[in-house]
Each structure stands twice: as C-alpha cells, then as structure tokens.
Design a protein around this motif. Structure first.
Motif, short mmCIF file in Angstrom:
data_model
loop_
_atom_site.label_atom_id
_atom_site.label_comp_id
_atom_site.label_asym_id
_atom_site.label_seq_id
_atom_site.Cartn_x
_atom_site.Cartn_y
_atom_site.Cartn_z
N THR A 245 -18.30 -5.66 -5.11
CA THR A 245 -17.67 -4.37 -5.34
C THR A 245 -16.23 -4.35 -4.81
OG1 THR A 245 -18.43 -3.50 -3.23
CG2 THR A 245 -19.90 -3.24 -5.14
N LYS A 246 -15.54 -3.26 -5.15
CA LYS A 246 -14.18 -3.03 -4.67
C LYS A 246 -14.16 -3.00 -3.13
CE LYS A 246 -10.67 0.67 -4.93
NZ LYS A 246 -10.84 1.24 -3.59
N ASP A 247 -15.12 -2.32 -2.55
CA ASP A 247 -15.18 -2.20 -1.08
C ASP A 247 -15.42 -3.55 -0.42
OD1 ASP A 247 -14.77 0.50 -1.25
OD2 ASP A 247 -16.90 1.03 -1.12
N SER A 248 -16.29 -4.36 -1.03
CA SER A 248 -16.59 -5.66 -0.42
C SER A 248 -15.38 -6.59 -0.51
CB SER A 248 -17.81 -6.30 -1.07
OG SER A 248 -17.64 -6.44 -2.47
N GLU A 250 -12.22 -5.55 -0.42
CA GLU A 250 -11.25 -5.05 0.56
C GLU A 250 -11.62 -5.47 1.99
OE1 GLU A 250 -9.69 -1.11 -1.91
OE2 GLU A 250 -11.14 -0.87 -0.28
N LYS A 251 -12.90 -5.72 2.24
CA LYS A 251 -13.31 -6.20 3.56
C LYS A 251 -12.79 -7.61 3.83
CE LYS A 251 -17.72 -5.58 3.26
NZ LYS A 251 -19.17 -5.64 3.63
N TYR A 358 -11.19 -4.71 -11.21
CA TYR A 358 -10.98 -4.28 -9.83
C TYR A 358 -9.65 -3.52 -9.72
CZ TYR A 358 -14.80 -7.45 -8.72
OH TYR A 358 -16.02 -8.08 -8.67
N LEU A 361 -7.13 -1.64 -5.82
CA LEU A 361 -7.55 -2.21 -4.53
C LEU A 361 -6.49 -1.88 -3.48
CD1 LEU A 361 -8.80 -5.73 -5.69
CD2 LEU A 361 -10.22 -3.85 -4.85
N GLN A 367 -7.07 -7.67 7.26
CA GLN A 367 -7.49 -8.45 6.09
C GLN A 367 -6.98 -9.88 6.22
OE1 GLN A 367 -6.00 -6.37 2.68
NE2 GLN A 367 -7.98 -5.54 2.10
#
Length: 555
Positions: A245-248, A250-251, A358, A361, A367
C-alpha cells in the motif's frame, strides 16, 4: 583546421529544388543586379517585375543545411526556442560529413549568431547493410531482391553460388533497412537500442537485422517482468497475503532485515548507475545501451526476481515479503529511468503505470534514501522530466563478493545436473565437502534459501569425509567440492560419458606434449602461442585428473 583554412566555395547548384538564390538581374542589362537579403521581393522588382529575372540556380544543399541549428528554432525571429536552445550541447553525426556539414554550421553560426552552434561533436561510423549477390555467366553481378535478402538476414542458410558482403546502403543493392518497417515489426524502442548499441568508434557499423529481434525480446522481457511484479504487489486473499500500500511504501525499506541478495542487488544497482553515468559523460553510447540491458536481464530478472518468488508467493518468511516488494519496485523504477534516454516509449508507459498506482506519496522523517528517491522522482509529471538516477548509497563490496561466490556455486551445481541429465523438475541432494573453509561453509549455510530453489536442491549436507559419500558427480568451487549423488539409472550412462571424454582429453594431452617436447617448435613458435598451449595443457590435465577421480568413485 577547416574553419581557419577556408577556401572559396561554389554555392550555386542546378537542381529542381532548394533555396533559390536571392539575386535578380535586369533583363536588358544583366550586369545590373540586386542582392536582396530581406523577405519578399526587392522594391525595384515589385515596382517593375517585367524588367527583372531571378537567378534560376539554388543554393548548395550544405549552404541551406548550415543554417539548420538556428533556422529550425525560428530564426530570423528571436523566438523563445532560439533563446533557450541555441547553442545546443552536442551534435551527433557521421564522419563522412564532417567538412560538408559540421564545419559549415560552425561558420554560419559564428557569422549569423556570433556564437558556435554546439560545443561538442560526436562522430560515429556509417551504417552498412548486408547485400547478397550471384555472379552471372558473363561475369557481371546480380543482386538478390529484398524478399530473398530478408530470409538470409534472419539466419536462413545461404545456398551455394550466392555471396554476401557488407556495403553502404543502396536501393540498387537491395541492402537498405527501412526504419519505418523496423518500427512496425520490432517496435521503436527495440530499434533505438539496437542502433545505439551499434554506435562504436568504428568507421563502419555492420547492422545485423537480428539485433532488432534481440532487443524486441528485451522489451517484452521488461514488460513481462513489470507485469509480474505488479501482480505480486496486489492482495492475495487465497494465500492471506496483503497488498503493498501507499502507507507501507512511505514507511520505507527496513534496512536492518536486508538479506545478502537484497544488499547485492542494491549494490549492483548503484554500480550500474555509476557506470552508466560515466558511459554517457564519455559518449560511450554503445556501452550505455547495453549496460542497463545486462543489469536488468542478467542480475535483476535472472537472479533477484527468482529469489523473491518464495516470499512473494507466501512460501517463505512472510514478514520479509513487504521489504522484497519494495526493493523489487524501487529497482524496477530506477532501471526504467536508466533506460529512458535510449528506450523512451516503454519506460514512459511503465513510469505512468507506477505513478497511477501510487499517487501522492509523501516523504516522511527517517525515510531511507531509496524510498526518498522513489517518492521524489514519482512526483514528477513524466519520466522525461524526472531526474536521472544517481548512486544512492555506498556499494557493499563484501555483499557483491559473497554473492558472486554463490552465483559460481549455483552455476557449478546446475552444470553437474545438466551433465548428469537430471530432469529440470527433479530435486536432488547436495553434498558440500570441505576441510577448513569455515567462512565459506558459514556463507553457504546462511544462504541456503538461495541455493535450494534455484539449484533444485532438496537437502544440503556438509562433510569433511569424502570417502563415505555415495557415487556422484563432483565440481570444485574455490577450495570446496560439490557432489550430487548419481541416480542408479544414470550411473552407467555417466561412466560411458566420462570414458569418452577421457579418451578425447588423453589424445589432446598426448598431442600437446609432443609439440611441447619438440625443440624446433619451442624455438620457432611465438612465445604467446607456446604459453597458450602450456596453459591449455595444464587445464586439460586437471580435467583428466577430475575425470579419473569421478570414475574411481563409481568403481
């Protein structure tokens, strides 16, 4: 040289087309003439058109072509394009028109624009096509028609009586390669890679049509690899596997859990980026075309992509799956950016697909550099206006060295299986024989997850007692020995194969020994020939010892 040593140049030509010379003669007195350098007709001609006649000659082609660097940008108007793109950075052209075109563009640029039109010129060879012909009874030559030439170009055996040679392209010789036809059959990107990879410093470029087919296959490989990666970024409810996902994203990548193959592919990516930038800066366009191709096909697809499959399919350590997905995506993304100047169409399409999947982002604190680069580049409107890749982190030489050892081990194990004719799908046991090589054994044990799926190995056994092992085929890797037990039904076949190979080697060694014991040969033969023969003989003797050892193990 040519600019400082100019000579008179006849600029008029008697052709049907071209820029008509802007000189008018008075009909009743041709010695009276008007040279007019503005648009339209001279005022005198407009006033009395019947009394004047314009010169019928046209300007030399190279006179008109010499205006190209600025006339194509809107000159004589001071357009935005002219302000932005004049002078250009580099001119790429063939060596045959260095004086005709390049020198004259410089001359015109300095005269009209008060500046040279470009600061660098890359000179490449001329493209030659293969022509096929047969000699007639009277000694003349008849060139084969295009349809016959095409099948020979693609590999069909040339019959007796037909000869071929590389020549400058000519319609009469039937060896012209039509770029529009190539684009239609193989695709624009394949044509661009094939042509760029051929642009060496040689004066003659022999353009083999099969090159287009090779790079068409590569474009298909790139597209299919992209599809595979995207399929495995999706959710799989049946196997209870989540989507990337987008959140994963960005992690970011978890750098603490990187395995050897992860460190290797990221280091190889950085190596490739650095080398690619060097190739482009030094105008080694042939190497710049081939390097991303080799990295993507030989490293990324042949090894890393295959190694991630157990994780992607949920068969191995699900907690590492997300990290593998990110690395796959980021390496794919960097690869298409590397290829973009040479293969713009397919790479731009893949860029747009990733951007659509995606969107929006956001960079966040802490990061990793790979994630930051991915997010920042994906924020651009298109690949063509995004930044070109740069090396992101220090190259892990140890990871590269360790992985090269594993690649060598894989290669040898696969060779053993191939020599023994073990079916591709059949798994075998592997025995690793060692003495004191603890570091290599530890490396193998830590990375069994690489060897077992790619080498089709079921169990790996480590031992220092070679005598107690079953019959099998052995290969030597550094100071280790790899043994694959031979299935009973293959033992007899293997013995026969080895005995035939032994006979050939013995005959070859005997022949080499006779030559090396011949004083006349040693005195008269070039040193490099003697050294090469000695080296070859030593290798053959080592192979013979290895075969004897294998045969002894079967007895």
């Amino acid at each position: 040289h040519w600019i400082e040593n100019l000579r008179d140049w006849c600029i008029s030509r008697q052709l049907w087309w071209g820029h008509q010379i802007p000189i008018w003669y008075r009909k009743d007195d041709p010695d009276v003439m008007i040279c007019y350098d503005k648009e339209g007709l001279p005022p005198e001609v407009e006033k009395e058109p019947n009394k004047w006649i314009q010169d019928e000659d046209v300007l030399d082609t190279w006179f008109s072509s010499a205006l190209w660097p600025f006339s194509s940008l809107g000159w004589p108007k001071n357009t935005d394009d002219l302000k932005t793109f004049y002078p250009t950075s580099i001119l790429i052209t063939g060596h045959d028109i260095l004086f005709f075109w390049v020198a004259r563009m410089i001359m015109m640029g300095e005269y009209v624009m008060k500046d040279v039109p470009f600061h660098e010129t890359f000179i490449h060879g001329l493209i030659y096509g293969k022509s096929y012909f047969k000699k007639d009874e009277d000694g003349s030559i008849t060139y084969l028609p295009y349809e016959d030439k095409l099948k020979y170009d693609l590999g069909e055996k040339i019959p007796k009586g037909i000869s071929s040679k590389w020549e400058k392209m000519s319609k009469s010789k039937g060896n012209v390669i039509d770029p529009l036809e190539i684009i239609e059959e193989y695709g624009t990107d394949a044509m661009r890679i094939a042509l760029t990879s051929s642009a060496t410093y040689a004066r003659q470029i022999d353009l083999d049509r099969r090159k287009f087919d090779e790079f068409k296959n590569f474009a298909n490989k790139l597209w299919n690899a992209t599809r595979f990666i995207f399929q495995n970024l999706e959710k799989n409810e049946e196997k209870n596997l989540s989507a990337l996902t987008k959140d994963s994203i960005e992690k970011g990548i978890d750098l603490e859990t990187l395995s050897l193959e992860d460190k290797w592919i990221l280091s190889r990516l950085n190596q490739t980026i650095k080398s690619e930038i060097d190739h482009l800066d030094n105008k080694h366009f042939d190497k710049a075309a081939i390097l991303p191709y080799q990295f993507f096909w030989d490293d990324f697809c042949a090894y890393y992509l295959e190694m991630t499959k157990p994780y992607l399919f949920g068969r191995s350590k699900k907690e590492l799956r997300e990290n593998k997905q990110k690395i796959l995506l980021f390496v794919l993304f960097s690869s298409i950016r590397l290829m973009h100047p040479i293969a713009p169409f397919i790479t731009e399409e893949i860029f747009s697909i990733i951007k659509e999947k995606y969107p929006n982002l956001k960079p966040i604190e802490n990061q990793d550099l790979y994630t930051k680069d991915f997010i920042e580049t994906l924020s651009k409107k298109a690949c063509i206006v995004s930044t070109y890749p740069k090396p992101i982190s220090k190259i892990d030489e140890k990871a590269i060295e360790d992985f090269e050892f594993l690649k060598e081990a894989l290669h040898l194990i696969r060779n053993i299986r191939s020599e023994m004719n073990i079916p591709l799908g059949q798994k075998t046991d592997l025995f690793v024989i060692f003495e004191k090589e603890k570091n290599l054994i530890d490396l193998l044990k830590e990375n069994e997850h690489i060897l077992t799926p790619l080498a089709k190995v079921e169990n790996i056994n480590y031992t220092s007692k070679e005598k107690d092992l079953p019959n099998g085929s052995i290969a030597i890797c550094k100071s280790l020995k790899f043994l694959i037990p031979l299935p009973k039904d293959l033992i007899e076949k293997e013995i026969k194969r080895l005995e035939k190979e032994k006979i050939k080697l013995e005959a070859k060694i005997e022949s080499s020994n006779k030559r090396l014991s011949n004083k006349t040969f040693l005195e008269k033969a070039p040193k490099d020939v003697v050294d090469s023969l000695k080296k070859s003989n030593d290798l053959d003797q080592n192979k013979l010892k290895e075969i004897d050892q294998k045969l002894k193990s079967y007895s």
